[in-house]
Design a protein around this motif. Structure first.
Motif, PDB file in Angstrom:
ATOM      1  N   TYR A   5       0.843  -1.183   0.000  1.00 24.40           N
ATOM      2  CA  TYR A   5       0.000   0.000   0.000  1.00 24.40           C
ATOM      3  C   TYR A   5       0.883   1.239   0.000  1.00 24.40           C
ATOM      4  O   TYR A   5       1.888   1.294   0.708  1.00 24.40           O
ATOM      5  N   GLN A   6       0.417   2.231  -0.757  1.00 26.53           N
ATOM      6  CA  GLN A   6       1.147   3.483  -0.831  1.00 26.53           C
ATOM      7  C   GLN A   6       0.164   4.633  -0.701  1.00 26.53           C
ATOM      8  O   GLN A   6      -0.992   4.531  -1.117  1.00 26.53           O
ATOM      9  N   ILE A   7       0.622   5.753  -0.096  1.00 26.80           N
ATOM     10  CA  ILE A   7      -0.199   6.937   0.046  1.00 26.80           C
ATOM     11  C   ILE A   7       0.499   8.065  -0.681  1.00 26.80           C
ATOM     12  O   ILE A   7       1.679   8.366  -0.436  1.00 26.80           O
ATOM     13  N   SER A   8      -0.226   8.702  -1.583  1.00 26.85           N
ATOM     14  CA  SER A   8       0.334   9.818  -2.340  1.00 26.85           C
ATOM     15  C   SER A   8       0.263  11.079  -1.514  1.00 26.85           C
ATOM     16  O   SER A   8      -0.330  11.098  -0.427  1.00 26.85           O
ATOM     17  N   LYS A   9       0.859  12.168  -2.016  1.00 30.24           N
ATOM     18  CA  LYS A   9       0.896  13.426  -1.284  1.00 30.24           C
ATOM     19  C   LYS A   9      -0.469  14.019  -1.068  1.00 30.24           C
ATOM     20  O   LYS A   9      -0.710  14.729  -0.101  1.00 30.24           O
ATOM     21  N   ILE A  16      -0.866  -1.908  -4.376  1.00 30.72           N
ATOM     22  CA  ILE A  16      -0.021  -2.489  -5.423  1.00 30.72           C
ATOM     23  C   ILE A  16      -0.020  -3.983  -5.183  1.00 30.72           C
ATOM     24  O   ILE A  16       0.469  -4.471  -4.162  1.00 30.72           O
ATOM     25  N   LYS A  17      -0.631  -4.688  -6.108  1.00 31.57           N
ATOM     26  CA  LYS A  17      -0.758  -6.142  -5.981  1.00 31.57           C
ATOM     27  C   LYS A  17       0.495  -6.822  -6.519  1.00 31.57           C
ATOM     28  O   LYS A  17       1.347  -6.202  -7.174  1.00 31.57           O
ATOM     29  N   ASP A  18       0.622  -8.142  -6.335  1.00 36.57           N
ATOM     30  CA  ASP A  18       1.795  -8.892  -6.748  1.00 36.57           C
ATOM     31  C   ASP A  18       1.928  -8.974  -8.277  1.00 36.57           C
ATOM     32  O   ASP A  18       3.036  -9.076  -8.817  1.00 36.57           O
ATOM     33  N   ASP A  19       0.761  -8.886  -8.905  1.00 31.75           N
ATOM     34  CA  ASP A  19       0.827  -8.989 -10.371  1.00 31.75           C
ATOM     35  C   ASP A  19       1.167  -7.663 -11.021  1.00 31.75           C
ATOM     36  O   ASP A  19       1.188  -7.521 -12.241  1.00 31.75           O
ATOM     37  N   GLY A  20       1.421  -6.612 -10.131  1.00 33.90           N
ATOM     38  CA  GLY A  20       1.872  -5.332 -10.655  1.00 33.90           C
ATOM     39  C   GLY A  20       0.762  -4.355 -10.920  1.00 33.90           C
ATOM     40  O   GLY A  20       1.024  -3.224 -11.312  1.00 33.90           O
ATOM     41  N   THR A  21      -0.471  -4.810 -10.687  1.00 32.79           N
ATOM     42  CA  THR A  21      -1.562  -3.880 -10.920  1.00 32.79           C
ATOM     43  C   THR A  21      -1.712  -2.953  -9.728  1.00 32.79           C
ATOM     44  O   THR A  21      -1.397  -3.297  -8.589  1.00 32.79           O
ATOM     45  N   ILE A  22      -2.207  -1.718  -9.987  1.00 33.92           N
ATOM     46  CA  ILE A  22      -2.397  -0.703  -8.952  1.00 33.92           C
ATOM     47  C   ILE A  22      -3.864  -0.303  -8.935  1.00 33.92           C
ATOM     48  O   ILE A  22      -4.445  -0.052  -9.990  1.00 33.92           O
TER      49      ILE A  22
END
Length: 327
Positions: A5-9, A16-22
């Motif tokens: 998981y990521q939080i933008s500004k 972000i899953k393992d298969d690279g999808t967001i």
């Protein structure tokens, strides 16, 4: 499978899953998490909920303290009220006792003996062992405190019992004292034995004594009453009498204190002084049917020149004797 998981500004949360999808999951705006699909959940702000908890704890503590103070004051007021009621009850009880005591004092004073009336002096002609009543009057007559204490200064001459009955023992003089309710009266009583009267008759001085047995009487009102003798000394006149009860039942007799003898020559009256064995009205001397009782009436001394007297009990009494020959 692990996710990142990521939080933008701008506060957008991405997965972000393992298969690279967001994928966009949510966005944080104004302390709230805006989830996809426009649903919101509160932000997990630890500082905010801890503050709320502290606020409620403080408020609860303050409320508890205030309630405790109010409860304490309420108890103080309650027990203070109980104390005042108890003190008031004690004062009322004390006041009621004082009023009752005052009422009793007033009642006692209303009926308290204030004066005793009886002759200040008197004479009796008697034999040893002879008894008689001493007459007296209590003032007020309605007194409840009517118990009389009797005393004789010389009981060897004449003693007196608790009922006011005098017993003669020997010749002499004694003082009879009556006390009741703080009042007191005294009577100086001279006892003269019958044998001493005979000696007085035999040794006449200055025309006294004058002694007549069974004197002649011109007229009398009661045939059951007889005059046995009249004796006049320089100190008093003694008229010895007898009365027989023929009424077929126990009876009584007495005499009015205003009874008098009168000198037929001068017209002067002499009022009764005292009696022996005859009660003064309204008191009574009892007598059984068929019984004859002797008694003596004492009057002031008559002049030695007296020859005839009358003796009268006032009112409608039949005890009236006219023309009693003395000499």
């Amino acid at each position: 499978m692990d996710n990142d998981y990521q939080i933008s500004k701008d506060g957008t949360i991405f997965q972000i899953k393992d298969d690279g999808t967001i994928s966009k999951l949510a966005k944080i705006e104004d302390g709230k998490v805006l989830v996809s699909g426009e649903s919101t959940v509160p932000s997990q702000d630890n500082t905010s909920w801890k503050g709320v908890l502290i606020f409620f704890l403080v408020a609860f503590a303050i409320a508890t303290l205030v309630l405790g103070i109010l409860y304490s004051k309420s108890n103080d007021n309650y027990y203070s009220s109980l104390g005042r009621e108890y003190v008031l009850e004690q004062k009322v009880s004390s006041l009621e006792s004082d009023v009752a005591a005052l009422q009793k004092q007033l009642e006692n004073s209303r009926y308290r003996v204030t004066r005793i009336e009886m002759l200040s002096s008197g004479y009796v002609d008697a034999e040893p062992g002879q008894t008689f009543h001493i007459d007296y009057t209590i003032i007020p007559t309605s007194s409840k405190d009517a118990t009389i204490s009797w005393y004789s200064s010389y009981p060897s001459v004449a003693s007196i019992d608790a009922n006011g009955i005098i017993t003669v023992h020997q010749k002499g003089t004694t003082t009879i004292t009556a006390r009741a309710g703080g009042a007191e009266a005294k009577c100086e009583l001279e006892v003269r034995m019958k044998d001493s009267i005979a000696s007085l008759t035999a040794s006449s001085q200055n025309g006294y004594p004058i002694h007549v047995n069974n004197p002649k009487i011109a007229q009398k009102g009661d045939t059951q009453v007889n005059i046995l003798s009249v004796e006049i000394t320089s100190e008093r006149t003694a008229i010895r009498m007898s009365w027989k009860n023929t009424q077929y039942s126990p009876g009584w007799y007495n005499i009015d204190k205003n009874t008098y003898i009168q000198d037929k020559t001068s017209g002067e009256k002499y009022t009764l002084l005292t009696t022996n064995n005859c009660a003064l009205a309204p008191k009574q001397t009892s007598i059984e049917y068929g019984q004859t009782k002797e008694f003596v009436l004492y009057f002031p001394s008559l002049p030695k020149t007296v020859t005839t007297i009358d003796m009268c009990e006032p009112g409608s009494s039949s005890w009236k004797f006219y023309g009693i020959r003395i000499q």
